[in-house]
Design an enzyme around this catalytic site. Structure first.
Site, short mmCIF file in Angstrom:
data_model
loop_
_atom_site.label_atom_id
_atom_site.label_comp_id
_atom_site.label_asym_id
_atom_site.label_seq_id
_atom_site.Cartn_x
_atom_site.Cartn_y
_atom_site.Cartn_z
N GLU A 1 0.24 -0.08 16.50
CA GLU A 1 -0.60 1.06 16.09
C GLU A 1 -1.50 1.55 17.23
O GLU A 1 -1.51 2.75 17.52
CB GLU A 1 -1.42 0.70 14.86
CG GLU A 1 -2.23 1.89 14.33
CD GLU A 1 -3.03 1.57 13.08
OE1 GLU A 1 -4.09 2.19 12.87
OE2 GLU A 1 -2.60 0.69 12.31
N THR B 1 -6.41 0.98 11.77
CA THR B 1 -6.63 1.10 10.32
C THR B 1 -6.64 -0.22 9.58
O THR B 1 -7.05 -0.27 8.41
CB THR B 1 -5.54 1.99 9.69
OG1 THR B 1 -4.25 1.38 9.89
CG2 THR B 1 -5.56 3.39 10.27
N HIS C 1 3.64 2.22 11.70
CA HIS C 1 2.50 2.06 12.61
C HIS C 1 2.34 3.24 13.56
O HIS C 1 1.31 3.35 14.24
CB HIS C 1 2.66 0.77 13.43
CG HIS C 1 3.06 -0.40 12.59
ND1 HIS C 1 4.35 -0.89 12.55
CD2 HIS C 1 2.34 -1.16 11.74
CE1 HIS C 1 4.40 -1.91 11.72
NE2 HIS C 1 3.20 -2.10 11.20
N CYS D 1 -8.29 2.04 6.78
CA CYS D 1 -7.75 2.72 5.61
C CYS D 1 -8.31 2.13 4.32
O CYS D 1 -8.75 0.98 4.28
CB CYS D 1 -6.22 2.68 5.62
SG CYS D 1 -5.52 1.07 5.21
N CYS E 1 0.86 -1.18 0.00
CA CYS E 1 0.00 0.00 0.00
C CYS E 1 0.90 1.24 0.00
O CYS E 1 2.13 1.14 0.16
CB CYS E 1 -0.91 0.00 1.23
SG CYS E 1 -0.02 0.14 2.80
#
Length: 286
Positions: free
Chosen positions: A132, A169, A80, A197, A12
Site C-alpha cells: 500500500e 489505511t 492495496h 479506514c 471488509c
C-alpha cells in the site's frame, strides 16, 4: 470455555469487492491468461482459491519488475493499490487491466496526488515493504516521505512551509495518532489527514473493548496481513491482555488456554469466515 465472538470481524468491503472483481474476471474471460500482481488480499487461503479459479499469482516485491514476467492477457491490481508507473507500464505492455484497489486506498492516492500538485511535501506513516505505501508513494516520487517509527520523524529534514501528513489505511489507530502528533510537534504548520479506514478502526476498537472482559484473544489472520497483526498489537498494548495470531485452528497451542475461562475471537479484514468459524467451534468444544 466461554467464547466471546468479537464483532465486527472478518471481510471488509474492500476485500469483498476485490475478490468479486477477480472472480468475475476469471468467469468472463475463460481461456485467457489472468494474473494478479501480488496477493489480491493478504490471506494465503484466499490466494490459493483464486489460483484454483485460474488466476495466477505473480508474487514480486517490486511490481514494476513483476510486470516483466507477464507476456499478455489480463493483470489484476490488488486491493492495496499500485503506483501510476505500474499502471502505465502494464498499459504499455498491452495488458488488459483490472483495478481491484480498495476504494479507501483510492481516496488516499487522490489525496496525495492533489497535495503534491499544490506544492506540499507529504509525510506518510506506513510500514516499509507493504504494497500500500509503495503504491501511494508512487503518486508523487520525491515528495512523499515514508515514516514507520518515531525515529524516522526525528530524522526528517523538510524545508517546505507546506507540509501534510497522512497514513496507511490499516495501521493501529493509536500509534498513528501518536506519529501524526510527533510530525506536527516538529512541523507545527503540518496539515493532518488521518486515512485509517473505518473497517480497521471499528475492528480495533471492538477488539480492545472486548479484550478487557477476556483472559485471552485469538486473532485469525495471515502473517502477511497488516490489519490482522495490528489487532494483536492493540489488544496486547491497550487492553494489556495476551493475544495471538493464528492462520488456522491448527496453530492454536493448548498451553495458551491453560487456566483461561473466557476467550475472545476476532479476525482480520481479509480472513475467510470459515477459518474463524473453525476456531470458534474448536474452542466451544473444550
Amino acid at each position: 470455555m466461554d467464547v466471546l465472538k468479537i464483532t465486527p470481524r472478518g471481510y471488509c468491503h474492500g476485500v469483498v469487492e476485490a475478490i468479486r472483481a477477480a472472480k468475475q474476471t476469471a468467469k468472463a474471460r475463460p481461456g485467457e491468461k489472468i494474473r494478479m500482481l501480488g496477493y489480491l488480499v493478504h490471506n494465503t487461503h484466499v490466494t490459493d482459491e483464486l489460483q484454483q479459479n485460474g488466476i495466477e499469482l505473480v508474487d514480486r516485491d517490486n511490481r514494476l519488475e513483476g510486470l516483466d514476467t507477464i507476456d499478455g492477457g489480463t493483470v489484476i491490481f490488488t486491493a492495496h493499490g499500485v503506483s501510476p508507473a505500474v499502471k502505465q507500464k502494464a498499459a504499455d505492455r498491452g495488458l488488459n487491466l483490472v483495478d481491484a484497489t480498495c476504494s479507501d486506498v483510492v481516496v488516499t492516492h487522490d489525496l496525495v496526488r492533489d497535495l503534491a500538485e499544490r506544492g506540499y511535501d507529504i509525510v506518510y506513516v506506513g510500514r516499509r515493504g507493504h504494497p500500500e505505501p509503495e503504491g501511494v508513494i508512487g503518486e508523487a516520487p520525491g515528495k512523499v516521505h515514508l515514516v514507520q517509527d518515531p525515529e524516522d520523524v526525528d530524522a526528517l529534514e523538510i524545508s517546505n512551509d507546506k507540509i501534510a501528513v497522512t497514513c496507511q489505511t490499516t495501521l493501529s489507530i493509536w500509534d498513528t495518532a501518536a506519529m501524526i502528533k510527533r510530525v506536527r510537534d516538529k512541523y507545527p504548520q503540518t496539515e493532518a489527514y488521518n486515512e485509517i479506514c473505518r473497517a480497521t478502526q471499528d475492528r480495533q476498537e471492538a477488539a480492545v473493548e472486548a479484550a478487557r472482559e477476556c483472559d485471552l484473544v485469538i486473532v485469525v489472520g495471515s502473517e502477511r496481513s497488516s490489519n490482522s497483526k495490528r489487532l494483536v498489537q492493540v489488544v496486547q498494548e491497550l487492553a494489556k491482555k495476551p493475544a495471538y495470531l493464528v492462520d488456522t485452528v491448527k496453530d492454536i497451542k493448548p498451553d495458551w488456554l491453560e487456566g483461561k475461562q473466557r476467550i475472545g475471537v476476532t479476525s482480520g479484514a481479509s480472513t475467510p469466515t470459515q477459518l474463524t468459524r473453525e476456531v470458534i467451534e474448536y474452542l466451544e468444544k473444550l
